[in-house]
Design an enzyme around this catalytic site. Sequence first.
Site, mmCIF file in Angstrom:
data_model
loop_
_atom_site.group_PDB
_atom_site.id
_atom_site.type_symbol
_atom_site.label_atom_id
_atom_site.label_comp_id
_atom_site.label_asym_id
_atom_site.label_seq_id
_atom_site.Cartn_x
_atom_site.Cartn_y
_atom_site.Cartn_z
ATOM 1 N N HIS A 1 5.280 1.301 10.046
ATOM 2 C CA HIS A 1 3.849 1.522 9.851
ATOM 3 C C HIS A 1 3.030 0.262 10.091
ATOM 4 O O HIS A 1 1.789 0.308 10.151
ATOM 5 C CB HIS A 1 3.587 2.043 8.436
ATOM 6 C CG HIS A 1 2.604 3.165 8.391
ATOM 7 N ND1 HIS A 1 1.410 3.140 9.076
ATOM 8 C CD2 HIS A 1 2.627 4.367 7.752
ATOM 9 C CE1 HIS A 1 0.736 4.260 8.857
ATOM 10 N NE2 HIS A 1 1.460 5.031 8.062
ATOM 11 N N ASP B 1 -0.439 3.291 13.301
ATOM 12 C CA ASP B 1 -0.753 4.262 12.269
ATOM 13 C C ASP B 1 -0.233 5.638 12.674
ATOM 14 O O ASP B 1 0.346 5.813 13.760
ATOM 15 C CB ASP B 1 -2.268 4.303 12.033
ATOM 16 C CG ASP B 1 -2.799 2.976 11.497
ATOM 17 O OD1 ASP B 1 -2.074 2.358 10.684
ATOM 18 O OD2 ASP B 1 -3.911 2.576 11.879
#
Length: 495
Positions: free
Chosen positions: A466, A470
């Site tokens: 992450h 995104d």
Amino acid sequence: MAQVLEFKLPDLGEGLTEAEIVRWLVEVGDVVAIDQPVVEVETAKAMVEVPCPYGGVVTARFGEEGTELPVGAPLLTVAVGAPEGASGSAASPSSSSSPSSSSSGKGSGSGTESSGGSGNVLVGYGTGAPAARRRRIRPDRLDRAVAEAPVSGTPVVEAQVVEAPVAEVLVAEAPVSDGPVPVVSPLVRRLARQHDIDLRRLAGSGPDGLILRADVDRAIRTAEETAAATARAAQAPARSRAKPSTPSAPVAAAPNGVAAAAGAERIPLRGVRGAVADKLSRSRTEIPDATCWVDADATELMAVRAAMNAATGPSAGPKVSVLALLARVCTAALARFPELNATVDTEAREIVRLPGVHLGFAAQTERGLVVPVVRDAHTRNAESIGAEIARLTELARTGKLSPAQLTGGTFTLNNYGVFGVDGSTPIINHPEAAMLGVGRIMPKPWVHQGELAVRQVVQLSLTFDHRVCDGGTAGGFLRYVADCVEQPAVLLRTL
């Protein structure tokens, strides 16, 4: 006159610091040629046959099969210079007894030591000379050669003890001395350190009080027997006072505080299994990963594959696997979403996007899970990728993958559908940024063109770092892969 040279475990590259002896390929007394493989070792990444840079007679081996040695530890010693009666051996007198060979006493196995040895350390980098037929030198001649030879490296007396049976000598506790401990072998020191044996309290059975491995082994056995006897004596009064109770399964407390049932098997985490454990633990510790997944109708992809493999004629190539098609889809998706072909430099706090795609694929072998890497996958078509996957899979099956073929990946494809499961949440192959998992392709009820039908359905799952992107980017990547699976024509537009 023969000279005994010591060959140490060489640096096998890729940051490896130790290796486990799997199988010795020579015995003491055998005649070896320059660059002849003498031992098969297992590193954290591959099985490697280690060639000896010297030609001569093996006088000693260090370590039994199953022993783990650090890089730089002695592997074996070789008497360079043929003794009487050893004519026709692998080492020619002109090369093995030359002045340059006699002046080399390092035996480190790295670099060119002398004209008596190539200095090469890995199979495939040697001189290419055929290995000589194994010959055994008579013990009396071997002993005479070793006795007359000037020693380079570890003394021969310690090397002899590794192979020769040691007479049972009661090791008396020696008075503690402030002087140097009479130990020459790093293996003996390591063994004593692992078992908390104070070498200053041992009286060695070797020449001039030299402490040998056999002395440390006896001290370990004595300490274990004393501890067991003490434990039995302490438990006897308690058992006599204890009231009868309902029998229960015995439980033993492990040294690290973990309880285990009596007779539980303990399997060391080393070799490939240890490397996998370390990498997965590091991945989960360092990478904030997230997973998204989607079901896709793979009916059209399977039909296209069948048509490709049914083609005949001069232009028809080898069969193309589903994995090869999915790998080609991944390279096309990474070209659209380069954020996932990256790594994170934690010290610099930077995302490093990589220019090329080196595609890893998970392969289950008898030695454990390995991830061979298809280099420059972004420049290959499905046929080329499939051929490379087949080649690397065969090397993985036979344990012949080199460390270089197991490192440097930028993205990994994991086909766990071969195990008959539908889905999974892959763990990222550190230090990469993402992994695509593929479940089994099986017929399921599916709404197709507004009607319920039986279609070939597959679940695709993407685990991503992450930090590099995104959910929108990860979802876009996975959706593109699913679209290519459902409508292969989407991929054709990008070829």
